[in-house]
Each structure stands twice: as C-alpha cells, then as structure tokens.
Write a protein that holds these residues in place. Structure first.
Motif, PDB file in Angstrom:
ATOM      1  N   GLU A 163       0.845  -1.188   0.000  1.00 53.45           N
ATOM      2  CA  GLU A 163       0.000   0.000   0.000  1.00 53.45           C
ATOM      3  C   GLU A 163       0.880   1.238   0.000  1.00 53.45           C
ATOM      4  O   GLU A 163       1.898   1.299   0.671  1.00 53.45           O
ATOM      5  CB  GLU A 163      -0.902   0.026   1.241  1.00 53.45           C
ATOM      6  N   THR A 164       0.434   2.217  -0.726  1.00 54.08           N
ATOM      7  CA  THR A 164       1.163   3.476  -0.727  1.00 54.08           C
ATOM      8  C   THR A 164       0.775   4.269   0.508  1.00 54.08           C
ATOM      9  O   THR A 164      -0.193   3.943   1.194  1.00 54.08           O
ATOM     10  CB  THR A 164       0.814   4.301  -1.988  1.00 54.08           C
ATOM     11  N   THR A 165       1.526   5.279   0.790  1.00 52.40           N
ATOM     12  CA  THR A 165       1.236   6.140   1.933  1.00 52.40           C
ATOM     13  C   THR A 165      -0.140   6.761   1.782  1.00 52.40           C
ATOM     14  O   THR A 165      -0.899   6.880   2.748  1.00 52.40           O
ATOM     15  CB  THR A 165       2.316   7.238   2.047  1.00 52.40           C
ATOM     16  N   PHE A 166      -0.481   7.103   0.541  1.00 52.13           N
ATOM     17  CA  PHE A 166      -1.801   7.704   0.291  1.00 52.13           C
ATOM     18  C   PHE A 166      -2.905   6.699   0.600  1.00 52.13           C
ATOM     19  O   PHE A 166      -3.895   7.028   1.253  1.00 52.13           O
ATOM     20  CB  PHE A 166      -1.889   8.172  -1.172  1.00 52.13           C
ATOM     21  N   GLN A 167      -2.741   5.456   0.147  1.00 50.75           N
ATOM     22  CA  GLN A 167      -3.743   4.429   0.407  1.00 50.75           C
ATOM     23  C   GLN A 167      -3.883   4.172   1.913  1.00 50.75           C
ATOM     24  O   GLN A 167      -4.987   3.984   2.417  1.00 50.75           O
ATOM     25  CB  GLN A 167      -3.378   3.129  -0.315  1.00 50.75           C
ATOM     26  N   GLN A 168      -2.769   4.173   2.623  1.00 52.88           N
ATOM     27  CA  GLN A 168      -2.808   3.987   4.071  1.00 52.88           C
ATOM     28  C   GLN A 168      -3.543   5.136   4.742  1.00 52.88           C
ATOM     29  O   GLN A 168      -4.337   4.926   5.670  1.00 52.88           O
ATOM     30  CB  GLN A 168      -1.385   3.868   4.626  1.00 52.88           C
ATOM     31  N   ALA A 169      -3.297   6.361   4.272  1.00 50.48           N
ATOM     32  CA  ALA A 169      -3.979   7.526   4.842  1.00 50.48           C
ATOM     33  C   ALA A 169      -5.474   7.459   4.582  1.00 50.48           C
ATOM     34  O   ALA A 169      -6.284   7.778   5.457  1.00 50.48           O
ATOM     35  CB  ALA A 169      -3.389   8.808   4.264  1.00 50.48           C
ATOM     36  N   VAL A 170      -5.855   7.048   3.382  1.00 46.31           N
ATOM     37  CA  VAL A 170      -7.279   6.919   3.048  1.00 46.31           C
ATOM     38  C   VAL A 170      -7.923   5.847   3.927  1.00 46.31           C
ATOM     39  O   VAL A 170      -9.021   6.047   4.464  1.00 46.31           O
ATOM     40  CB  VAL A 170      -7.462   6.594   1.541  1.00 46.31           C
ATOM     41  N   MET A 178      -6.906   4.814   6.897  1.00 48.65           N
ATOM     42  CA  MET A 178      -6.973   5.332   8.272  1.00 48.65           C
ATOM     43  C   MET A 178      -8.118   6.331   8.428  1.00 48.65           C
ATOM     44  O   MET A 178      -8.847   6.294   9.422  1.00 48.65           O
ATOM     45  CB  MET A 178      -5.651   5.995   8.665  1.00 48.65           C
ATOM     46  N   ALA A 179      -8.283   7.202   7.451  1.00 51.63           N
ATOM     47  CA  ALA A 179      -9.361   8.192   7.504  1.00 51.63           C
ATOM     48  C   ALA A 179     -10.724   7.494   7.486  1.00 51.63           C
ATOM     49  O   ALA A 179     -11.658   7.891   8.196  1.00 51.63           O
ATOM     50  CB  ALA A 179      -9.233   9.175   6.342  1.00 51.63           C
ATOM     51  N   ASP A 180     -10.824   6.450   6.669  1.00 53.73           N
ATOM     52  CA  ASP A 180     -12.078   5.687   6.593  1.00 53.73           C
ATOM     53  C   ASP A 180     -12.373   5.009   7.929  1.00 53.73           C
ATOM     54  O   ASP A 180     -13.509   5.040   8.421  1.00 53.73           O
ATOM     55  CB  ASP A 180     -11.990   4.659   5.473  1.00 53.73           C
ATOM     56  N   HIS A 181     -11.350   4.410   8.530  1.00 58.06           N
ATOM     57  CA  HIS A 181     -11.532   3.778   9.840  1.00 58.06           C
ATOM     58  C   HIS A 181     -11.930   4.807  10.896  1.00 58.06           C
ATOM     59  O   HIS A 181     -12.808   4.553  11.731  1.00 58.06           O
ATOM     60  CB  HIS A 181     -10.259   3.049  10.278  1.00 58.06           C
ATOM     61  N   GLU A 182     -11.297   5.955  10.856  1.00 58.49           N
ATOM     62  CA  GLU A 182     -11.600   7.020  11.817  1.00 58.49           C
ATOM     63  C   GLU A 182     -13.044   7.497  11.660  1.00 58.49           C
ATOM     64  O   GLU A 182     -13.770   7.686  12.632  1.00 58.49           O
ATOM     65  CB  GLU A 182     -10.625   8.188  11.628  1.00 58.49           C
ATOM     66  N   ARG A 183     -13.479   7.636  10.411  1.00 56.99           N
ATOM     67  CA  ARG A 183     -14.857   8.068  10.134  1.00 56.99           C
ATOM     68  C   ARG A 183     -15.849   7.020  10.653  1.00 56.99           C
ATOM     69  O   ARG A 183     -16.860   7.360  11.281  1.00 56.99           O
ATOM     70  CB  ARG A 183     -15.042   8.289   8.633  1.00 56.99           C
ATOM     71  N   ARG A 184     -15.543   5.754  10.418  1.00 53.68           N
ATOM     72  CA  ARG A 184     -16.437   4.685  10.881  1.00 53.68           C
ATOM     73  C   ARG A 184     -16.505   4.648  12.402  1.00 53.68           C
ATOM     74  O   ARG A 184     -17.568   4.428  12.980  1.00 53.68           O
ATOM     75  CB  ARG A 184     -15.969   3.335  10.343  1.00 53.68           C
ATOM     76  N   LEU A 185     -15.369   4.853  13.064  1.00 56.41           N
ATOM     77  CA  LEU A 185     -15.364   4.902  14.524  1.00 56.41           C
ATOM     78  C   LEU A 185     -16.219   6.046  15.046  1.00 56.41           C
ATOM     79  O   LEU A 185     -16.975   5.888  16.018  1.00 56.41           O
ATOM     80  CB  LEU A 185     -13.934   5.048  15.055  1.00 56.41           C
ATOM     81  N   GLN A 186     -16.124   7.184  14.417  1.00 58.82           N
ATOM     82  CA  GLN A 186     -16.932   8.336  14.833  1.00 58.82           C
ATOM     83  C   GLN A 186     -18.423   8.050  14.641  1.00 58.82           C
ATOM     84  O   GLN A 186     -19.243   8.401  15.496  1.00 58.82           O
ATOM     85  CB  GLN A 186     -16.525   9.590  14.052  1.00 58.82           C
TER      86      GLN A 186
END
Length: 85
Positions: free
Chosen positions: A4-11, A13-21
């Motif tokens: 995974e690229t850094t961008f894919q990892q960031a996306v 992580m952001a998706d996981h963070e959104r789901r947690l919220q």
C-alpha cells in the motif's frame, strides 16, 4: 504482493476514523434508549408485582364472601329446620 502506498494507508486510516466516529455517535444515540427501556421494564415489573398482590387480596375477598354465603345458607337452613319454617 502489492504494497500500500502512503496515500492508500492515509485513506484507509481516515475511513476507519470516520467509521469509529459514526459508531460512537450511534452508541451515544442508542445508550439513552437502552437505559430508558431498562427503567420502563423495572417499572412494569413493579406494577406486575403490585397487581399480583392485589389479585391475591381479591381472591381472598371472594373466598371470604363465598364462605360467608355458604355459612349464611346453612344458618338459614338450620333455622328453618329448627323453627319448622
């Protein structure tokens, strides 16, 4: 094996963070409903206990009335047989 690229990892992580919220928001919405439901169930249980106690009292009253009626009928029958009436 793809890395995974850094961008894919960031996306990701952001998706996981959104789901947690979203989950936290859902939990905060559901929690008061669960507490209110539990409280209502406890009140219903208390009401049922009171109704059961009152039911027992009413059964006792009916039994007492039935016994009184039978005693009254026996008394009238005895009175009529003794007095010849």
């Amino acid at each position: 094996m793809s890395q995974e690229t850094t961008f894919q990892q960031a996306v990701t992580m952001a998706d996981h963070e959104r789901r947690l919220q979203e989950l936290e928001k859902d939990v905060s919405t559901i929690k008061p409903i669960v507490y209110n439901t539990a409280s209502s169930v406890k009140q219903i249980e208390k009401s049922v206990e009171k109704m059961e106690k009152n039911s027992d009292k009413i059964k006792g009253y009916f039994l007492a009335a039935a016994i009184s009626g039978v005693i009254g009928i026996v008394f009238i029958a005895l009175q009529n047989s003794i007095l010849g009436g």
